[in-house]
Motif scaffolding. Structure first.
Motif, mmCIF file in Angstrom:
data_model
loop_
_atom_site.group_PDB
_atom_site.id
_atom_site.type_symbol
_atom_site.label_atom_id
_atom_site.label_comp_id
_atom_site.label_asym_id
_atom_site.label_seq_id
_atom_site.Cartn_x
_atom_site.Cartn_y
_atom_site.Cartn_z
ATOM 1 N N UNK A 279 0.833 -1.199 0.000
ATOM 2 C CA UNK A 279 0.000 0.000 0.000
ATOM 3 C C UNK A 279 0.873 1.255 0.000
ATOM 4 N N UNK A 280 0.245 2.375 -0.373
ATOM 5 C CA UNK A 280 0.941 3.649 -0.526
ATOM 6 C C UNK A 280 0.132 4.748 0.163
ATOM 7 N N UNK A 281 0.807 5.843 0.502
ATOM 8 C CA UNK A 281 0.115 6.984 1.090
ATOM 9 C C UNK A 281 -0.749 7.651 0.017
ATOM 10 N N UNK A 282 -1.963 7.979 0.385
ATOM 11 C CA UNK A 282 -2.941 8.491 -0.572
ATOM 12 C C UNK A 282 -2.791 9.993 -0.805
ATOM 13 N N UNK A 283 -3.507 10.476 -1.809
ATOM 14 C CA UNK A 283 -3.411 11.856 -2.251
ATOM 15 C C UNK A 283 -3.899 12.855 -1.209
ATOM 16 N N UNK A 284 -4.749 12.417 -0.292
ATOM 17 C CA UNK A 284 -5.297 13.320 0.722
ATOM 18 C C UNK A 284 -4.382 13.443 1.937
ATOM 19 N N UNK A 285 -3.272 12.700 1.969
ATOM 20 C CA UNK A 285 -2.376 12.736 3.122
ATOM 21 C C UNK A 285 -1.317 13.827 2.960
ATOM 22 N N UNK A 286 -0.479 14.001 3.961
ATOM 23 C CA UNK A 286 0.517 15.070 3.965
ATOM 24 C C UNK A 286 1.306 15.103 2.655
#
Length: 226
Positions: free
Chosen positions: A149-156
């Motif tokens: 999984x990866x950090x999503x567009x809404x995260x920092x």
């Protein structure tokens, strides 16, 4: 009969671990460079986060220091490619490296997966699709039994799109709130923590890794910083 059963169990055990995710490599301790799979012959297969085979061979270690060259020693054995009689979407793609075989998603699959790497030996790869997250479309979603999984567009902003999870291992990064100078660099992989020289340190050292953990084995996968 007992001997035959033991032989079969040993064979299945070897076959089940003959190809596996063995390394995750980061560039400058920030962005994901590639995943590496180890074959039963000890060959490393480096694959991008979108499932493209980048390089294959064996690691070369320095004689004097515990340091490995970034490039692999090329594998000199047999490498085969799919030919003219095969599906056009994976024609000319790598079919096998040594005893490790590769398959690809064919024209009957979801459009976004067609032509992508489907399996490395006995390890199957799946990918994110449009309906899940458009920013992650085409990236590897799972490898065998491991979820990626990866950090999503809404995260920092400092961590968007970066690798977040490999199986149960959480990967975190410094944000501008932690350390503005090193924002986006690795903070921790599971229980392994990373520290970087920052603005309070000598100018020539700023941005360099303070903790000497360029190669760390976490839950059976080696995390490497180049």
């Amino acid at each position: 009969m007992k001997h035959s059963l033991i032989t079969i169990l040993i064979f299945l055990s070897v076959a089940g671990t003959s190809q596996q995710l063995s390394q995750v490599t980061f560039n400058q301790g920030a962005s994901l460079s590639y995943f590496s799979f180890s074959t039963e012959q000890g060959i490393l297969i480096r694959v991008s986060d979108e499932g493209k085979i980048l390089e294959w061979g064996t690691e070369v270690m320095s004689d004097r220091y515990n340091y490995y060259a970034p490039r692999l020693q090329p594998f000199m054995g047999r490498v085969e490619y799919y030919g003219a009689k095969d599906d056009s979407v994976f024609r000319d793609k790598i079919k096998s490296i040594g005893t490790c075989f590769f398959t690809y998603y064919d024209t009957f699959q979801v459009k976004s997966k067609i032509g992508k790497l489907r399996s490395i030996g006995n390890q199957y790869l799946d990918y994110f699709e449009d309906y899940e997250d458009k920013t992650l479309k085409g990236k590897i979603k799972s490898v065998g039994g491991l979820t990626i999984d990866y950090y999503r567009n809404y995260e920092n902003e400092s961590i968007r799109g970066k690798l977040k999870m490999v199986g149960s291992v959480l990967i975190s990064y410094y944000t501008v709130y932690d350390d503005k100078f090193n924002a986006g660099k690795l903070k921790a992989v599971g229980g392994t923590k990373y520290s970087w020289y920052s603005l309070g340190d000598q100018p020539g050292m700023r941005g360099a890794l303070k903790t000497n953990n360029y190669r760390q084995n976490v839950s059976g996968v080696t995390y490497i910083l180049y």
